[in-house]
Each structure stands twice: as structure tokens, then as C-alpha cells.
Design a protein around this motif. Structure first.
Motif, PDB file in Angstrom:
ATOM      1  N   LEU A  23      22.701 -43.095  11.077  1.00 39.39           N
ATOM      2  CA  LEU A  23      22.003 -42.086  10.291  1.00 39.39           C
ATOM      3  C   LEU A  23      22.401 -42.085   8.817  1.00 39.39           C
ATOM      4  O   LEU A  23      21.723 -41.449   7.999  1.00 39.39           O
ATOM      5  CB  LEU A  23      22.281 -40.690  10.861  1.00 39.39           C
ATOM      6  N   CYS A  24      23.471 -42.776   8.476  1.00 37.60           N
ATOM      7  CA  CYS A  24      24.005 -42.720   7.115  1.00 37.60           C
ATOM      8  C   CYS A  24      22.978 -43.075   6.031  1.00 37.60           C
ATOM      9  O   CYS A  24      22.876 -42.360   5.027  1.00 37.60           O
ATOM     10  CB  CYS A  24      25.236 -43.626   7.001  1.00 37.60           C
ATOM     11  N   PRO A  25      22.185 -44.147   6.178  1.00 37.35           N
ATOM     12  CA  PRO A  25      21.200 -44.449   5.121  1.00 37.35           C
ATOM     13  C   PRO A  25      20.208 -43.312   4.885  1.00 37.35           C
ATOM     14  O   PRO A  25      19.899 -42.989   3.731  1.00 37.35           O
ATOM     15  CB  PRO A  25      20.500 -45.705   5.651  1.00 37.35           C
ATOM     16  N   TRP A  26      19.730 -42.712   5.967  1.00 35.00           N
ATOM     17  CA  TRP A  26      18.791 -41.599   5.817  1.00 35.00           C
ATOM     18  C   TRP A  26      19.462 -40.409   5.143  1.00 35.00           C
ATOM     19  O   TRP A  26      18.905 -39.810   4.219  1.00 35.00           O
ATOM     20  CB  TRP A  26      18.247 -41.159   7.177  1.00 35.00           C
ATOM     21  N   ARG A  27      20.657 -40.056   5.597  1.00 29.45           N
ATOM     22  CA  ARG A  27      21.341 -38.877   5.066  1.00 29.45           C
ATOM     23  C   ARG A  27      21.712 -39.076   3.598  1.00 29.45           C
ATOM     24  O   ARG A  27      21.665 -38.123   2.809  1.00 29.45           O
ATOM     25  CB  ARG A  27      22.577 -38.579   5.905  1.00 29.45           C
ATOM     26  N   LEU A  28      22.094 -40.304   3.235  1.00 31.10           N
ATOM     27  CA  LEU A  28      22.419 -40.577   1.834  1.00 31.10           C
ATOM     28  C   LEU A  28      21.166 -40.487   0.974  1.00 31.10           C
ATOM     29  O   LEU A  28      21.208 -39.974  -0.154  1.00 31.10           O
ATOM     30  CB  LEU A  28      23.045 -41.971   1.715  1.00 31.10           C
TER      31      LEU A  28
ATOM     32  N   PHE B 159      30.836 -42.374  16.000  1.00 31.83           N
ATOM     33  CA  PHE B 159      30.924 -43.090  14.728  1.00 31.83           C
ATOM     34  C   PHE B 159      29.684 -43.970  14.523  1.00 31.83           C
ATOM     35  O   PHE B 159      29.127 -44.038  13.425  1.00 31.83           O
ATOM     36  CB  PHE B 159      32.197 -43.935  14.698  1.00 31.83           C
ATOM     37  N   SER B 160      29.263 -44.650  15.579  1.00 32.00           N
ATOM     38  CA  SER B 160      28.088 -45.536  15.489  1.00 32.00           C
ATOM     39  C   SER B 160      26.829 -44.731  15.180  1.00 32.00           C
ATOM     40  O   SER B 160      25.974 -45.168  14.394  1.00 32.00           O
ATOM     41  CB  SER B 160      27.913 -46.314  16.798  1.00 32.00           C
TER      42      SER B 160
ATOM     43  N   LEU C  80      31.523 -40.427   7.988  1.00 29.54           N
ATOM     44  CA  LEU C  80      31.037 -41.035   9.225  1.00 29.54           C
ATOM     45  C   LEU C  80      31.724 -40.492  10.473  1.00 29.54           C
ATOM     46  O   LEU C  80      31.168 -40.575  11.562  1.00 29.54           O
ATOM     47  CB  LEU C  80      31.232 -42.559   9.170  1.00 29.54           C
ATOM     48  N   GLU C  81      32.921 -39.935  10.335  1.00 33.49           N
ATOM     49  CA  GLU C  81      33.609 -39.388  11.501  1.00 33.49           C
ATOM     50  C   GLU C  81      33.762 -37.882  11.334  1.00 33.49           C
ATOM     51  O   GLU C  81      34.381 -37.406  10.392  1.00 33.49           O
ATOM     52  CB  GLU C  81      34.984 -40.027  11.697  1.00 33.49           C
ATOM     53  N   ARG C  82      33.177 -37.140  12.244  1.00 43.08           N
ATOM     54  CA  ARG C  82      33.160 -35.697  12.171  1.00 43.08           C
ATOM     55  C   ARG C  82      34.444 -35.091  12.736  1.00 43.08           C
ATOM     56  O   ARG C  82      35.223 -35.755  13.439  1.00 43.08           O
ATOM     57  CB  ARG C  82      31.956 -35.140  12.929  1.00 43.08           C
TER      58      ARG C  82
ATOM     59  N   VAL D 139      10.869 -46.065  15.647  1.00 38.83           N
ATOM     60  CA  VAL D 139      11.842 -45.099  16.166  1.00 38.83           C
ATOM     61  C   VAL D 139      12.818 -44.690  15.070  1.00 38.83           C
ATOM     62  O   VAL D 139      13.173 -43.508  14.945  1.00 38.83           O
ATOM     63  CB  VAL D 139      12.595 -45.690  17.374  1.00 38.83           C
ATOM     64  N   TYR D 140      13.241 -45.654  14.251  1.00 40.77           N
ATOM     65  CA  TYR D 140      14.181 -45.335  13.165  1.00 40.77           C
ATOM     66  C   TYR D 140      13.527 -44.422  12.132  1.00 40.77           C
ATOM     67  O   TYR D 140      14.190 -43.552  11.549  1.00 40.77           O
ATOM     68  CB  TYR D 140      14.657 -46.625  12.501  1.00 40.77           C
TER      69      TYR D 140
END
Length: 528
Positions: free
Chosen positions: A339-344, A333-334, A315-317, A39-40
């Protein structure tokens, strides 16, 4: 009981993903862990699809300058012509791009099986299952997407009929290979002919689009706007940086905004989309302007690339900060943290304006191939741990997950396009690409190796189950297309219309998909 054991019965799985110690964990825990990893990976696929679509938009909207003489004033004018034909862009860039996760998965599966006389079942199963997902659930979504009472029909019916013919013929051809000419095996010539038919599809569709005599169908094209998609009012904060003729939109809320619409193909000159007067400047001034423009463009690209990394670490929009509900802010935020690792990782992809988007386009495809490899490994482990037939996993989880780009592209087209052409063309063309390229290329790789090394053809494991799935898909697809034809005759359009009938059509398409998945899974598991 024998049939059930073919689905769930299994021995101890000694395979592992990263560490040998994984085998000491319980099968249930491992299955859950691998499924969460799958799923990830699909989340990562969704994230890179956003960048992939944006790069594709820049590739398709590229224009070339043609200098002509104005017949009235005899002055030189520059005519901006699209490099890409709309029909060819739909069949090649759009269909190939949205099907690339499945094609990558099937190709990786074939490369892993090089040297084996039997082909892997993961690739063909995923592609056939993906075709069913494209035809049924995606059509179901597109039917209800237009606003209440809004009708969207296919403008170029001739091109759609050509694409539909080649889509149906692809699965008939696959059945002929597996059951008629050389049952249960694929020869080198059959694999080569499968790949070459993709070129025939391109040529036939282009001939129909240009209305070539003796080749195209005598069906007139309906009204099609010069620009497929009208300008859309921006729904999020954006900054437009403009340096000379170079411009780019930076989306501060890329994830919340969703996938950029690849169908927004606008002219560079909004005031005059066809003509622009040739500026009268001397050679020195022109050279100086070009050098300054190049320096500004390079500086702008570096700023854009830097912004990609900054945006990936935010992380916070802006919308989250405006929320009064603390729980919603924590949830947002969660989600961004997840998604942060993928986006980075995907921030490494260069800005999509370099080389008209081709660099970003190719880099995105490479990342999609990498994710497809991980998905292949995880699927093998899930099948090994749970004992579920690999074909069943391919028909369901893999087909749904890897078809996400198709769903996003068709949904966007159904929402924003004035016609239903690309929304439905994406479905039929993707199904054709799945067979001619997604199955043809992997089979060609294996058959070439087997012919050179063993002088043997490629044998297909569980060819009977795959052939049965093709028959079920063909029958259910006839039911799907028949309803689209009825909607055209009754409502005058394939998509939208009265809300009640739109939802009834949606439910009907979903039932067809469930019938395909259930019957195909039972057959490949030898229950029926």
C-alpha cells in the motif's frame, strides 16, 4: 456455441497499456497481469476513500454562528447551527461522493467516445451493475452488522419512501428512454431531462424532511437523536492537538483503523452543543487572539501535512511490533509495503481542515477520477485479451470494485448509527445518483456533441441487453424491498434482529444479486 463465443471467443489483441512489447506476451499472462493491475487500482481506490470520507466529515459538520437574545437574561448568545441539512447531505455529498468512482468511469468512457454515433457500454453497464451491488450485497451486509438481537429501523420513513420512489423511477425512466419513446437511441432532451431529475429528487426530499404541506407525505418522523452518532471510544493511539478553537485527531494507524466515520457529526462545544456565551473582550485583544490563532493554525496544518508523509512511509505498525508470530509480522509488513505507493501519493492531499474540508474533498475526487481512468483502460484490455463482453466485466468486477465506498459507508452507518436511515438512504440515493448523474451527464456530453456536429441522436449499442438488465434489476429489487417491509412488520426494524433470520435475509439478498448478474451476463452475451 455461438453464445459461448460471444463471451470467450476473440481474435489477437493488439492494444497495450504502456509498451508495445506487451502484445508479444501470451494472452493468459496478459489477462492475469491486467487483472492484478485492476485489483491494485481498487486497493488505491480504497485508500483514497479513507481521506475522502474524512474530508466529507469536516464538510458536513461545519456550523455557523447565529447571535440571538436570551429571552430570560436578555444576554447575547451564539447559537451553532448545522450548515448542511442531514437529508440533503445524504443525497448530495454522501451519495454523490460514494458513487463518484462509477460516475468518473462513465464520464471518462463518454469523453473517449465523443464523435462516435454509438455510446460506450462500459459506463452504463458499470452503473447498472453497481446499483445491483448496492441494493443486494450491501443490504446483505447491513442486515447482519448490528449486534445480536439489536434492532435498527428507519426513523424518517417519509424521506426513505421519497428516496425509494425516485430510485425506482430512475430505472423505469431509463427503460422508457431505451425501449418506449426512442428505442435504441438517446436524444438531447432525454439526456437533459435525466440530469434535471436529480434536482427534483433533492427538492422533493428536502420538502419531505421539512414536512412542507401539499408536497410531503403525511408520515410522522420517528425519534431521531440530535447527534446521529454517539461518541465512540478511541480504539487506537491518537494525539489531540488543540490550538485555540482548532483541533484535529491524528491517527497513527490509519490503515488498520479503516475508514474514518463520516457520520460522526459532533458539535464543537461538547459541554453545551447549542449555546455559547459571547466573550466580552475589547477589539484589540480580539484582533490579537485572532492573529495568534491564525499563526498557530497554519503551523498545525504544516505539522499535519508532514505527518501524512511520515505515516505513509511507516511500514511497520505499532500493533505489528507487539506480535510474537514472525509470519504475521511479515504479512503485515508486506501489506504495508504493497500500500505504500498509494499512501505516499495520497499524502499530497492537504489536511482535511483547510476550508472546512473542501480542498481535501476536491483533491480526493481528482485522484478518484485518475484511478477511474486507469481502471477504464485496464478493463478495455481485459475485454480485448480475453474476449469477455465488456458489459459482463462491468456488471461484475467493475461494479463490485467501484462500489466499495458505498459498502464501507453503509457498513459504518449500520454499525454506529442509532437508526438505519443513512445506511439504507446511502443505497437508494446512490442508485438514483447513478442514473440521474452517472448516466445522465455522460449521455448529455455525447448527445450535445452529436447534435452540434451531426444533428444526430446518440445510439446505444446492445440497448436490448441493457434494457433486459433493467427489467431483471427491477423485478429482483421488488423482492428485496418486500423483504425489508416484512422485516419492519414482523421484527419492527429493517436491520438486525434474531441472528438466524438476519443471516437468512443476508443469503436471500446475495441470491438475488447472483440471479441478476447471471441473467444479465447471459443476455448481453446473446446466449439467451
Amino acid at each position: 456455441m455461438l453464445g459461448v463465443s460471444n463471451i470467450l471467443g476473440h481474435e489477437k489483441c493488439d492494444s497495450h497499456l504502456l509498451f508495445r512489447a506487451e502484445t508479444a506476451l501470451g494472452d493468459t499472462f496478459r489477462a492475469i497481469l491486467y487483472f492484478l493491475g485492476l485489483v491494485y487500482c481498487f486497493l488505491g481506490l480504497s485508500a483514497i476513500t479513507s481521506r475522502f470520507f474524512r474530508s466529507m466529515e469536516n464538510v458536513v459538520k461545519h456550523t455557523r454562528e447565529v447571535v440571538v437574545i436570551d429571552p430570560c437574561t436578555h444576554a447575547k448568545v451564539i447559537r451553532h447551527e448545522k450548515v448542511w441539512n442531514y437529508t440533503i447531505a445524504d443525497i448530495s455529498l454522501l451519495a454523490f461522493g460514494t458513487s463518484f468512482p462509477q460516475i468518473s468511469l462513465a464520464t471518462i468512457d463518454a469523453i473517449r467516445n465523443v464523435g462516435n454515433l454509438y455510446a460506450g457500454g462500459l459506463g452504463p453497464g458499470t452503473l447498472v451493475g453497481s446499483a445491483a451491488f448496492d441494493l443486494f450485497p450491501i443490504h446483505a451486509v447491513c442486515v447482519v452488522v448490528p449486534k445480536v438481537g439489536e434492532l435498527k429501523k428507519i426513523a424518517d420513513l417519509g424521506v426513505w419512501l421519497v428516496e425509494l420512489f425516485w430510485s425506482f423511477w430512475a430505472y423505469i425512466w431509463l427503460y422508457i428512454i431505451l425501449e418506449v419513446w426512442t428505442p435504441n437511441v438517446v436524444t438531447l432532451w432525454e439526456a437533459l431531462l435525466t440530469v434535471l431529475q436529480y434536482g427534483l429528487l433533492l427538492a422533493h426530499a428536502y420538502a419531505q424532511d421539512k414536512r412542507w404541506p401539499y408536497i410531503s407525505l403525511p408520515i410522522s418522523r420517528g425519534e431521531r437523536p440530535e447527534e446521529w452518532v454517539p461518541e465512540e471510544t478511541a480504539s487506537c493511539n491518537e494525539e489531540r492537538h488543540k490550538y485555540g478553537e482548532y483541533s484535529e485527531i491524528i491517527y497513527h494507524d490509519e490503515v488498520n483503523k479503516g475508514t474514518v466515520d463520516i457520520f460522526s457529526i459532533h458539535s464543537e462545544n461538547q459541554n453545551d452543543s447549542m449555546y455559547a456565551r459571547v466573550p466580552r473582550t475589547d477589539a484589540a485583544a480580539e484582533t490579537s487572539d485572532r492573529e495568534n490563532g491564525t499563526m498557530l493554525e497554519e503551523t498545525h496544518l504544516l505539522k499535519l501535512w508532514k505527518h501524512q508523509f511520515v505515516d505513509a512511509l511507516t511500514l511497520e505498525r505499532t500493533e505489528s511490533r507487539k506480535m510474537n508470530n514472525i509470519f504475521l509480522r511479515i504479512a503485515g509488513f508486506s501489506w504495508q509495503l504493497l500500500l505504500c505507493p498509494w499512501r505516499l501519493l495520497f499524502a499530497v492531499v492537504p489536511p482535511c481542515h483547510i476550508a472546512h474540508g473542501w480542498v481535501s474533498f476536491i483533491c480526493s475526487l481528482l485522484f478518484i477520477s485518475g484511478i477511474a481512468y486507469i481502471v477504464t483502460k485496464l478493463t478495455d484490455l481485459i475485454s480485448c485479451v480475453t474476449g469477455i463482453n465488456a458489459y459482463v466485466i462491468a456488471f461484475t468486477a467493475l461494479a463490485s470494485g467501484t462500489s466499495w465506498p458505498d459498502l464501507v459507508a453503509s457498513k459504518i452507518a449500520a454499525e454506529r448509527q442509532l437508526t438505519a436511515d443513512s445506511a439504507i438512504a446511502n443505497i437508494t440515493c446512490s442508485n438514483s445518483v447513478n442514473i440521474y448523474v452517472g448516466i445522465g451527464v455522460p449521455w448529455l456530453i455525447d448527445t450535445v456533441y452529436n447534435f452540434v456536429a451531426y444533428r444526430e441522436p446518440l445510439r446505444i449499442d446492445n440497448a436490448e441487453g441493457l434494457s433486459f438488465s433493467l427489467l431483471v434489476f427491477f423485478c429482483t429489487s421488488v423482492g428485496c424491498i418486500s423483504v425489508l417491509v416484512l422485516r419492519r412488520l414482523i421484527f419492527g426494524a429493517e436491520l438486525g434482529g434474531p441472528r438466524l433470520w438476519a443471516w437468512i435475509t443476508c443469503v436471500y439478498f446475495m441470491l438475488l444479486w447472483i440471479i441478476f448478474v447471471v441473467l444479465s451476463s447471459l443476455k448481453v452475451s446473446h446466449i439467451i
